[in-house]
Enzyme design. Structure first.
Site, PDB file in Angstrom:
ATOM      1  N   GLY A  17       0.996  -1.954  -0.621  1.00  0.00           N
ATOM      2  CA  GLY A  17       0.005  -0.004   0.243  1.00  0.00           C
ATOM      3  C   GLY A  17       0.826   1.550  -0.128  1.00  0.00           C
ATOM      4  O   GLY A  17       2.065   1.362  -0.337  1.00  0.00           O
ATOM      5  N   ILE A  18       0.196   2.039   0.784  1.00  0.00           N
ATOM      6  CA  ILE A  18       1.110   3.723   1.073  1.00  0.00           C
ATOM      7  C   ILE A  18       1.772   3.541   1.599  1.00  0.00           C
ATOM      8  O   ILE A  18       3.085   3.883   0.544  1.00  0.00           O
ATOM      9  CB  ILE A  18      -0.085   4.384   1.456  1.00  0.00           C
ATOM     10  CG1 ILE A  18      -1.428   4.936   0.990  1.00  0.00           C
ATOM     11  CG2 ILE A  18       0.675   5.698   2.009  1.00  0.00           C
ATOM     12  CD1 ILE A  18      -2.363   5.343   1.916  1.00  0.00           C
ATOM     13  N   ASP A  64       6.751  -4.709  14.885  1.00  0.00           N
ATOM     14  CA  ASP A  64       5.541  -4.926  15.153  1.00  0.00           C
ATOM     15  C   ASP A  64       4.971  -3.010  15.566  1.00  0.00           C
ATOM     16  O   ASP A  64       5.322  -3.592  16.852  1.00  0.00           O
ATOM     17  CB  ASP A  64       4.799  -5.880  16.285  1.00  0.00           C
ATOM     18  CG  ASP A  64       3.161  -5.857  15.860  1.00  0.00           C
ATOM     19  OD1 ASP A  64       2.419  -5.052  16.284  1.00  0.00           O
ATOM     20  OD2 ASP A  64       2.779  -6.986  16.736  1.00  0.00           O
ATOM     21  N   VAL A  65       4.068  -2.610  14.911  1.00  0.00           N
ATOM     22  CA  VAL A  65       4.107  -0.881  15.902  1.00  0.00           C
ATOM     23  C   VAL A  65       3.540  -0.882  17.050  1.00  0.00           C
ATOM     24  O   VAL A  65       3.639   0.059  17.741  1.00  0.00           O
ATOM     25  CB  VAL A  65       3.594  -0.096  14.555  1.00  0.00           C
ATOM     26  CG1 VAL A  65       4.350  -0.776  13.187  1.00  0.00           C
ATOM     27  CG2 VAL A  65       2.153  -0.326  14.752  1.00  0.00           C
ATOM     28  N   TYR A 157     -11.961   4.859  13.374  1.00  0.00           N
ATOM     29  CA  TYR A 157     -10.674   4.963  11.822  1.00  0.00           C
ATOM     30  C   TYR A 157     -10.747   7.058  12.412  1.00  0.00           C
ATOM     31  O   TYR A 157      -9.849   7.096  13.051  1.00  0.00           O
ATOM     32  CB  TYR A 157     -11.077   4.323  11.008  1.00  0.00           C
ATOM     33  CG  TYR A 157     -10.136   4.510   9.815  1.00  0.00           C
ATOM     34  CD1 TYR A 157      -9.102   4.175   9.515  1.00  0.00           C
ATOM     35  CD2 TYR A 157     -10.875   6.066   8.883  1.00  0.00           C
ATOM     36  CE1 TYR A 157      -7.836   3.944   8.526  1.00  0.00           C
ATOM     37  CE2 TYR A 157      -9.698   5.773   7.459  1.00  0.00           C
ATOM     38  CZ  TYR A 157      -8.061   4.916   8.206  1.00  0.00           C
ATOM     39  OH  TYR A 157      -7.552   5.641   7.038  1.00  0.00           O
ATOM     40  N   LYS A 161      -7.539   8.520  13.616  1.00  0.00           N
ATOM     41  CA  LYS A 161      -6.914   9.539  12.543  1.00  0.00           C
ATOM     42  C   LYS A 161      -7.086  11.212  13.013  1.00  0.00           C
ATOM     43  O   LYS A 161      -5.933  11.670  12.779  1.00  0.00           O
ATOM     44  CB  LYS A 161      -7.563   9.549  10.656  1.00  0.00           C
ATOM     45  CG  LYS A 161      -7.258   8.558  10.703  1.00  0.00           C
ATOM     46  CD  LYS A 161      -5.808   7.692  10.178  1.00  0.00           C
ATOM     47  CE  LYS A 161      -5.110   6.016   9.747  1.00  0.00           C
ATOM     48  NZ  LYS A 161      -4.022   5.854   9.962  1.00  0.00           N
TER      49      LYS A 161
END
Length: 280
Positions: A17-18, A64-65, A157, A161
């Protein structure tokens, strides 16, 4: 940070992804890249893309954040490999479909942990290494248009954010005197694997307010694949870091909707009230 050639970046969630788009754009700009990864299949695909693009081999770092100790280990490994760290990209993110009123504690802990608290872990681990060489650096936090345009369907979500946006906007003035830039990248729909977030949800956060509906997941994934090429998002990130701009917006189709949102905020202020001098 106009000259990016030879700089060193650590990117979380960098093998799809990004994150992968940013990693490829960084490598094309001459930046040495450490790829934070969790899934071996995604890592293999990412390494294949680097080879296809004839880019220098990236440095894979398992990360693993959710865990601060893994962040510190990733920073230490990056510095050991390249001798320094200049740029941190906090990219890891998960989506959760569900309204805030029905979300469980595990829902909140998982989404806020990945999308928000991991940014705190990353910055804490990376800042000493960026400061160590005294040549400045940059921190790029990935938020979303969901940080500006809330939605009931993905409310948890959106909250995560919004929190990441607030943290980023508070961090920038805190570091300005150290020549360490801070930017927020807020993309819209981008091709990625985010539709399958629930399938990768750790067992420790098992108490979900809903489960991954295969039909809805497929629909969401089809929508996502209509999004912007992540490499283009990455190229816009590179430009934003070079110019040290605080907010990097990538998708022009949201301009009118955001303008409407901000016009409504301005219109909500009281008009014609005298403000006491001491408050001014």
């Amino acid at each position: 940070m106009e000259n990016l050639q030879g700089r060193v970046a650590l990117i979380s969630g960098a093998v799809s992804g990004i994150g992968l788009g940013i990693a490829r754009a960084f490598a094309r700009a001459g930046i040495h890249v450490a790829l934070g990864w969790r899934r071996e299949d995604h890592l293999a695909q990412a390494l294949g893309l680097f080879a296809t693009d004839d880019l220098p081999d990236p440095f894979p770092v398992k990360l693993d954040v959710l865990h601060a100790d893994q962040w510190q280990a990733a920073v230490d490994a990056t510095v050991a490999r390249f001798g320094r760290l200049d740029i941190l990209v906090n990219n890891s993110g998960v989506n959760f479909v569900g309204t805030v009123d029905k979300a469980t504690d595990d829902d909140w802990d998982w989404v806020m942990g990945v999308n928000f608290r991991s940014i705190i872990h990353g910055v804490r681990a990376a800042l000493p290494a960026i400061r160590a060489h005294g040549e400045g650096g940059h921190i790029l936090n990935i938020t979303s248009m969901a940080a500006f345009l809330p939605s009931a369907e993905v409310g948890v979500y959106c909250v995560s954010k919004f929190a990441a946006r607030g943290y980023t906007e508070s961090l920038r003035p805190a570091l300005v005197g150290e020549n360490i830039g801070v930017s927020e990248l807020a993309p819209g729909l981008t091709r990625s694997n985010i539709a399958y977030s629930m399938a990768n949800r750790p067992a420790e956060f098992a108490d979900a307010s809903n489960s991954a509906d295969p039909a809805m997941t497929e629909v969401f994934d089809r929508m996502t694949q209509l999004g912007m090429d992540p490499l283009l998002v990455g190229e816009k990130a590179v430009d934003g870091i070079r110019r040290n701009i605080p907010l990097i917006l990538t998708h022009p189709e949201f301009r009118d909707e955001v303008a409407e949102e901000f016009d409504a905020i301005v219109a909500a202020f009281p008009v014609g009230e005298e403000v006491p001098a001491e408050r001014l």
